[in-house]
Enzyme design. Structure first.
Site, PDB file in Angstrom:
ATOM      1  N   ASP A  33    -154.618  12.176 -38.877  1.00 51.72           N
ATOM      2  CA  ASP A  33    -154.379  13.578 -38.522  1.00 51.72           C
ATOM      3  C   ASP A  33    -153.306  13.757 -37.459  1.00 51.72           C
ATOM      4  OD1 ASP A  33    -156.421  14.450 -40.226  1.00 51.72           O
ATOM      5  OD2 ASP A  33    -157.916  13.901 -38.717  1.00 51.72           O
ATOM      6  N   HIS A  34    -152.854  12.649 -36.909  1.00 53.59           N
ATOM      7  CA  HIS A  34    -151.898  12.807 -35.815  1.00 53.59           C
ATOM      8  C   HIS A  34    -150.487  12.824 -36.356  1.00 53.59           C
ATOM      9  CE1 HIS A  34    -149.634  11.821 -32.047  1.00 53.59           C
ATOM     10  NE2 HIS A  34    -150.368  12.849 -31.690  1.00 53.59           N
ATOM     11  N   TRP A  35    -150.044  13.989 -36.413  1.00 48.71           N
ATOM     12  CA  TRP A  35    -148.814  14.553 -36.960  1.00 48.71           C
ATOM     13  C   TRP A  35    -148.964  14.775 -38.465  1.00 48.71           C
ATOM     14  CZ3 TRP A  35    -143.599  12.977 -34.382  1.00 48.71           C
ATOM     15  CH2 TRP A  35    -143.655  13.346 -33.015  1.00 48.71           C
TER      16      TRP A  35
END
Lengths: 158, 129
Positions: A33-35
């Site tokens: 989910d990170h970026w």
């Protein structure tokens, strides 16, 4: 469960320096989910990895009797993105250690090349000037933590 | 060659800029560390570490920023330092200017003793041996 953001120590000089590596893997859920565009290792977790490397070094210097808490990020400069498949190396040196606190300076490398610099201060919180009582148990270096640390300090299994 | 007071002041200023992220022009001799420069408790340890490194001196705990004053009932009464408390603090902080504080030794005003100049005085005395 403890979030451990280093995989292994590759060098450990008590009271002086420590170097740990972290292999960044797409199997780590936080990267999903990170970026939105593509997965990137969060800078904050790289600082945490450095804090764990330095915190263990500082804790070891007092035989893990102190509760070592990250108290201040004096400097955190990271120049490049880190992606799945990259290997991070956290090298940290103790610059000061006293009854109340310790300071470290660290360098972050990616695949063998320096990409960042970090300066951290840790507090030995039982020695705080306000006299606040944090209890007898060491909630930082718990038995679980010590068990996770054991392979680092015992060396390779022969 | 021994450092001049100007040299010491400049290095203290640089130290505080680095430790507190303060603007250089705000680090004046009369600026207070907490009120004017925004220092928090952990910053005092950071400042001590940086001063030790910059000047090659050893600063024992409580020598620059005295501790164990406010939690001693003999030293504090009704939110103010007692006569004994004030005398003890003055003895332990010969590097601080007590001119204003001793008129009204309210513990909430104690932070006013910790000025940039206080640190410069301390380092100068320390280097002079």
């Amino acid at each position: 469960m403890r979030w451990i953001w280093i995989d292994r120590f590759i060098d450990f000089q008590p009271m002086k320096s420590a170097t740990a590596i972290k292999n960044v893997s797409l199997a780590e859920e936080h990267l999903h989910d990170h970026w939105d565009a593509y997965p990137v290792m969060p800078f904050s977790l790289m600082i945490e990895g450095m804090a764990q490397t330095g915190g263990i070094l500082v804790g070891h210097a007092r035989d893990f009797k102190e509760k070592v808490i990250l108290a201040k990020i004096g400097l955190a400069e990271i120049d490049e993105l880190v992606l799945p498949g990259d290997q991070l190396k956290y090298h940290t040196e103790i610059t000061h250690i006293s009854e109340a606190a310790a300071a470290i300076e660290g360098v972050i490398s990616k695949n063998g090349r320096e990409i960042g610099r970090v300066e951290l201060i840790f507090s030995h919180i039982d020695r705080n000037v306000s006299g606040r009582d944090f209890g007898k148990g060491n909630f930082v270096f718990t038995d679980q933590f010590r068990r996770l640390l054991a392979p680092f300090t015992r060396g390779p299994i022969s | 060659m021994p450092m001049t007071r100007d040299d010491i002041s400049e290095k203290v200023r640089e130290t505080l800029v680095d430790a507190l992220g303060a603007d250089e022009e705000d680090v004046t001799p009369q600026a207070t560390l907490t009120g004017d420069l925004g220092a928090e408790s952990i910053d005092f340890l950071d400042i001590v570490f940086r001063l030790e490194k910059t000047f090659g001196i050893k600063i024992p705990r409580g020598e620059l920023f005295p501790d164990n004053i406010l939690n001693n009932p003999e030293y504090v009464s009704n939110g103010k330092l007692t006569e004994v408390g004030l005398a003890t603090l003055k003895e332990r902080m010969p590097h601080a200017d007590f001119t204003g504080f001793e008129q009204d030794p309210d513990i909430n005003k104690m932070a006013e003793l910790f000025k940039v100049e206080t640190i410069v005085n301390y380092v100068a005395a320390k280097l002079a041996g």
